[in-house]
Design an enzyme around this catalytic site. Structure first.
Site, PDB file in Angstrom:
ATOM      1  N   SER A  54       0.851  -1.190   0.000  1.00  0.00           N
ATOM      2  CA  SER A  54       0.000   0.000   0.000  1.00  0.00           C
ATOM      3  C   SER A  54       0.889   1.243   0.000  1.00  0.00           C
ATOM      4  O   SER A  54       2.116   1.147   0.091  1.00  0.00           O
ATOM      5  CB  SER A  54      -0.878   0.001   1.247  1.00  0.00           C
ATOM      6  OG  SER A  54      -0.041   0.138   2.385  1.00  0.00           O
ATOM      7  N   GLN A  56       1.382   3.354   2.276  1.00  0.00           N
ATOM      8  CA  GLN A  56       2.137   3.489   3.520  1.00  0.00           C
ATOM      9  C   GLN A  56       2.819   2.174   3.926  1.00  0.00           C
ATOM     10  O   GLN A  56       3.036   1.919   5.117  1.00  0.00           O
ATOM     11  CB  GLN A  56       1.239   4.010   4.645  1.00  0.00           C
ATOM     12  CG  GLN A  56       0.878   5.476   4.484  1.00  0.00           C
ATOM     13  CD  GLN A  56       2.116   6.366   4.313  1.00  0.00           C
ATOM     14  OE1 GLN A  56       3.156   6.131   4.909  1.00  0.00           O
ATOM     15  NE2 GLN A  56       1.993   7.381   3.483  1.00  0.00           N
ATOM     16  N   SER A  57       3.170   1.358   2.954  1.00  0.00           N
ATOM     17  CA  SER A  57       3.829   0.086   3.247  1.00  0.00           C
ATOM     18  C   SER A  57       5.258   0.295   3.760  1.00  0.00           C
ATOM     19  O   SER A  57       6.086   0.921   3.087  1.00  0.00           O
ATOM     20  CB  SER A  57       3.861  -0.762   1.969  1.00  0.00           C
ATOM     21  OG  SER A  57       4.771  -1.840   2.125  1.00  0.00           O
ATOM     22  N   ASN A  58       5.541  -0.261   4.929  1.00  0.00           N
ATOM     23  CA  ASN A  58       6.909  -0.241   5.464  1.00  0.00           C
ATOM     24  C   ASN A  58       7.817  -1.130   4.625  1.00  0.00           C
ATOM     25  O   ASN A  58       9.001  -0.844   4.463  1.00  0.00           O
ATOM     26  CB  ASN A  58       6.909  -0.733   6.906  1.00  0.00           C
ATOM     27  CG  ASN A  58       6.270   0.267   7.848  1.00  0.00           C
ATOM     28  OD1 ASN A  58       6.658   1.429   7.888  1.00  0.00           O
ATOM     29  ND2 ASN A  58       5.275  -0.178   8.607  1.00  0.00           N
ATOM     30  N   VAL A  60       7.611  -1.758   1.335  1.00  0.00           N
ATOM     31  CA  VAL A  60       7.988  -1.093   0.079  1.00  0.00           C
ATOM     32  C   VAL A  60       9.073  -0.045   0.349  1.00  0.00           C
ATOM     33  O   VAL A  60      10.069   0.037  -0.377  1.00  0.00           O
ATOM     34  CB  VAL A  60       6.752  -0.458  -0.602  1.00  0.00           C
ATOM     35  CG1 VAL A  60       7.172   0.466  -1.740  1.00  0.00           C
ATOM     36  CG2 VAL A  60       5.824  -1.552  -1.128  1.00  0.00           C
TER      37      VAL A  60
END
Ligand SMILES: *Cc1c(COP(=O)(O)O)cnc(C)c1O
Length: 300
Positions: A54, A56-58, A60
């Site tokens: 997403s 706000q993916s940590n 990614v």
């Protein structure tokens, strides 16, 4: 290696494993997992990466930062609509990634395949990483983290580890790790998204995969996973959660509303209601999430 802190809380002398300070900007469990994934990938000659998450993916963000440090090319498939202003994890990702592709959830697999093809045509050997860094190397990172913790405890006892559980790879690694290095310690997983039965099945599956990779045969019975502390689901917030985040921030423990805030809030209930008995040695495994807090719109 991350720090092991102490914290007085509700009359308990808690330990806090500071993976929020894991050495990568934004820290967290995704950074720890990624270092294992990358180490394995380097040995296989990869030099580019495609992954997904997403906005706000940590995971990614951690992937984009490590890829940039290595000089790898990266394409990130983001299953969200593109926001008008970037913040938190997405902001950091956008600074260092070669390309962000915003797609609907249904198009993720196809878009990742396309990105892999593009990189191959450009002569790269791209690595494909599932969302969340969910793979045996990710679980292995937390098996090794349990070894690290057992060395830091220097023989001191530990009865409970409380940790936020999403894909379950972190908990799976810890489940195998405590059986190997901290026998007698129970992992209390706090679900941030999945319902209990499905989550336990996934954790067990990851743990079995890890055990066969390592040649271990511990019994995996008795996995604890609480799916009653996430509110209405992934990303849902509730007033007591925000209050816990404020209260703990004043004590120097910065939690986020999606992961660590829910796990800590659950732990507070366990300490109060006797799920964790009075004379226990307890550790809160802080898995990060600072950038999720920074992107949160629930605080004024
Ligand atoms: C992803 C994440 C978790 C959950 O980890 P899983 O291995 O997916 O279960 C917990 N805390 C934070 C901050 C995370 O980003």
């Amino acid at each position: 290696m991350t720090k092991l802190d102490s914290l007085e809380f509700l009359g308990f002398d808690l330990k806090v494993k500071r993976d929020d300070l894991y050495p990568l900007s934004g820290g967290g469990n995704k950074a720890r997992k990624l270092d294992f994934i990358i180490k394995d990938a380097l040995s296989k000659g990869h030099n580019a990466v495609v992954t997904t998450g997403s906005a706000q993916s940590n995971h990614v963000r951690a992937t984009a930062l490590r890829a940039a440090q290595l000089g790898w090319k990266s394409i990130m498939v983001i299953h969200d609509t593109e926001p008008t202003a970037y913040q938190g994890n997405l902001l950091l990702t956008s600074l260092v990634s070669d390309e962000l592709r915003f797609v609907s959830r249904n198009d993720v697999a196809q878009e990742m395949d396309r990105a892999m093809d593009v990189l191959r045509q450009q002569g790269y050997n791209p690595l494909y990483i599932w969302g969340g860094g969910h793979c045996v190397q990710g679980a292995l990172a937390y098996f090794e983290a349990a070894r690290e913790l057992s060395q830091q405890l220097e023989g001191g006892s530990l009865d409970y580890i409380v940790v936020a559980s999403g894909t379950g790879a972190t908990q799976a690694g810890l489940e195998v790790g405590v059986r190997e290095f901290l026998p007698g310690c129970t992992v209390l997983g706090v679900s941030v998204a999945r319902e209990r039965e499905k989550a336990i099945r996934e954790i067990r599956h990851s743990a079995e995969e890890l055990q066969s990779y390592l040649g271990l045969t511990h019994s995996l019975d008795g996995i604890f996973l609480d799916d009653t502390k996430m509110g209405k689901g992934y990303g849902d917030i509730f007033p007591e959660l925000l209050e816990t985040i404020r209260e703990m921030a004043r004590k120097g423990v910065i939690l986020d509303p999606t992961y660590t805030g829910k796990a800590f809030h659950a732990m507070r209930e366990y300490l109060r209601d006797g799920t964790i008995p009075r004379v226990s040695d307890v550790l809160f495994w802080h898995t990060g999430g600072l950038l999720n807090l920074m992107a949160s719109e629930h605080f004024t």
